[in-house]
Design an enzyme around this catalytic site. Structure first.
Site, PDB file in Angstrom:
ATOM      1  N   GLY A 103       0.421  -7.869   4.643  1.00 14.29           N
ATOM      2  CA  GLY A 103       0.396  -7.215   3.227  1.00 14.29           C
ATOM      3  C   GLY A 103       1.825  -6.835   2.861  1.00 14.29           C
ATOM      4  O   GLY A 103       3.031  -7.361   3.339  1.00 14.29           O
ATOM      5  N   HIS A 104       2.043  -6.162   1.995  1.00 15.23           N
ATOM      6  CA  HIS A 104       3.222  -5.246   1.443  1.00 15.23           C
ATOM      7  C   HIS A 104       3.656  -4.131   1.778  1.00 15.23           C
ATOM      8  O   HIS A 104       4.476  -3.767   1.256  1.00 15.23           O
ATOM      9  CB  HIS A 104       3.402  -5.660  -0.025  1.00 15.23           C
ATOM     10  CG  HIS A 104       3.077  -7.034  -0.663  1.00 15.23           C
ATOM     11  ND1 HIS A 104       3.345  -7.661  -2.162  1.00 15.23           N
ATOM     12  CD2 HIS A 104       3.055  -8.202   0.056  1.00 15.23           C
ATOM     13  CE1 HIS A 104       2.871  -8.834  -2.011  1.00 15.23           C
ATOM     14  NE2 HIS A 104       2.905  -9.178  -1.034  1.00 15.23           N
ATOM     15  N   GLY A 105       2.886  -3.508   2.579  1.00 19.28           N
ATOM     16  CA  GLY A 105       3.073  -2.299   3.101  1.00 19.28           C
ATOM     17  C   GLY A 105       2.786  -1.313   2.231  1.00 19.28           C
ATOM     18  O   GLY A 105       1.880  -1.124   1.614  1.00 19.28           O
ATOM     19  N   ASP A 141      -1.644  -7.723  -0.854  1.00 23.50           N
ATOM     20  CA  ASP A 141      -0.437  -7.127  -1.879  1.00 23.50           C
ATOM     21  C   ASP A 141      -0.208  -5.715  -1.085  1.00 23.50           C
ATOM     22  O   ASP A 141      -0.550  -5.733   0.260  1.00 23.50           O
ATOM     23  CB  ASP A 141      -0.961  -6.780  -3.073  1.00 23.50           C
ATOM     24  CG  ASP A 141       0.009  -6.538  -3.978  1.00 23.50           C
ATOM     25  OD1 ASP A 141       0.947  -5.761  -3.869  1.00 23.50           O
ATOM     26  OD2 ASP A 141       0.036  -7.136  -5.225  1.00 23.50           O
TER      27      ASP A 141
END
Ligand code: NAG
Ligand code: NAG
Ligand code: NAG
Ligand code: NAG
Ligand code: NAG
Ligand code: NAG
Length: 366
Positions: free
Chosen positions: A208-210, A186
């Site tokens: 991941g989502h940064g 995430d």
């Protein structure tokens, strides 16, 4: 973190709950409390929880900024409840690896929890290893952190593990995260409501989502996020790079302001720069009224690298509270390429005011 439904969090995440009270930092001394001196074996088999707790209790009771030293080795620990108030600010020099117990019934709450501490630094380049899906306990909303530094840590979870934020910060003031390597399923670093004066530097994220601010505006009673600096960070193969996300039909009105993103390298990032005020992680979301989160004074300077989608910059702001003061300085984002080898990137703007300076690729929509 997209939802907070009490489901067991998968895999490794770093979640500290700190409620700050009245601890006062001492000045002199600098005693070292080695967990091995308190009985830890660090062989990855022995349950070292008691030794860690003993080292904490002893150091918490003295003045003069004690350091708990966790030497190289694998320590099976948890749950751990590092509780204050302590006589002074605390430091943990984590060189080894902490392994979470895989027996879920050992937990009532978090794996490692810090509470009532004012001033905590974790450094040393060690590892928090949550030991997979069974290990992470029920997600409790993080509480107050204050004056908190995270330095030289590595956090990793598989890219396909759902909802495993690397570091989630909410309701915190004066937090520094530096020299970290974070790979998760995430957000790499997730910045929730109620944060001020947060500095992130020298962090490597991916997968991941940064680095995400938000999601904001989902619940009532949320407070502002003000003062964020993200400097010298690399995002590698993440879905988002620098993201601000807010829900529509927000019950509370708040602001997200004074953010500086500088010297950022994107490597194959799907949405390198994105403000999304119509955030909806589900197939559909209940509300359709414009977000009531006011975003302003957001600077992006020297952001370079590659985008894995053509749309490298996307600003979808609220029609009720348009984004103000969004500034792009020296941006160079190239598309990793469609089938024809076209590396041109594009930008999309809705309800955004600001300006761009220097060379900006894609052609800026502001
Ligand atoms: C950064 O962290 C790594 C381990 O993650 C460590 O080896 C290195 O010494 C740290 N560098 C600094 C400048 O703290
Ligand atoms: C945060 O840091 C600033 C500057 O160092 C300081 O003035 C302020 O009191 C700190 N805030 C809190 C809540 O500790
Ligand atoms: C964050 O960086 C800003 C600007 O460099 C600085 O003024 C502030 O004190 C820093 N805050 C913390 C918590 O280190
Ligand atoms: C930027 O971060 C990298 C590691 O992520 C580090 O090696 C380098 O020294 C940093 N540069 C500055 C100017 O801090
Ligand atoms: C970047 O991500 C790719 C794909 O996940 C991986 O193969 C590569 O090792 C990563 N590079 C760095 C420097 O982390
Ligand atoms: C490359 O892609 C851009 C953006 O989609 C488009 O405007 C441009 O016409 C394309 N160039 C070529 C040569 O196809």
């Amino acid at each position: 973190m997209n939802s907070n439904n009490g489901a067991i969090q998968l895999a490794i995440s770093l979640l500290f709950s700190i409620w700050c009270t009245t601890c006062v930092a001492g000045q002199s001394g600098n005693a070292i409390y080695n967990v091995k001196d308190h009985g830890a074996l660090g062989n990855g088999q022995n349950d070292d929880t008691k030794a860690f707790q003993a080292a904490w209790d002893a150091s918490c009771a003295i003045e003069g900024n004690p350091t708990i030293l966790i030497p190289m080795g694998s320590y099976l620990v948890g749950p751990l409840h590092f509780k204050g108030p302590c006589k002074s600010a605390m430091a943990i020099d984590l060189r080894g690896q902490l392994l979470a117990s895989t027996h879920l019934n050992a937990y009532t709450k978090d794996w490692i929890e810090f509470q009532y501490i004012n001033g905590l630094v974790i450094s040393g380049g060690g590892i928090f290893h949550g030991q997979g899906s069974s290990a992470w306990p029920y997600n409790e909303c993080p509480k107050k952190w204050k004056n908190f530094d995270i330095e030289s840590v590595t956090i990793s979870a598989p890219g396909d593990s759902p909802n495993t934020d690397g570091i989630h910060i909410a309701d915190s003031t004066n937090v520094t995260i530096t020299n970290a390597t974070i790979g998760t399923g995430d957000d790499c670093i997730s910045i929730g409501p109620g944060n001020s004066n947060l500095n992130i530097s020298n962090v490597h994220c991916g997968p991941g989502h940064g680095i995400s601010v938000g999601s904001l505006g989902k619940n009532s009673g949320e407070t502002d996020v003000v003062g964020l600096t993200v400097k010298n960070c690399t995002l590698n193969a993440t879905t988002n790079g620098l993201r601000i996300k807010t829900w529509q039909s927000s019950p509370s009105r708040l602001k997200a302001a004074q953010f500086t993103y500088q010297d950022i390298t994107m490597n194959n990032v799907y949405n390198p720069i994105i403000i999304d005020q119509e955030y909806c992680p589900y197939i559909s979301c209940a509300g359709k009224d414009p977000s009531r989160v006011q975003i302003y004074d957001i600077k992006f300077t020297n952001v370079k690298g590659t985008s894995s989608s053509a749309e490298a910059i996307k600003f979808i702001c609220s029609s009720s509270f348009p984004c103000q003061g969004v500034v792009l300085n020296d941006i160079d984002l190239r598309y990793t390429g469609d089938a024809t080898g076209n590396k041109t990137t594009t930008s999309t703007c809705a309800n955004v005011r600001g300006k761009s300076n220097g060379n900006v690729k894609p052609n800026p929509c502001i």
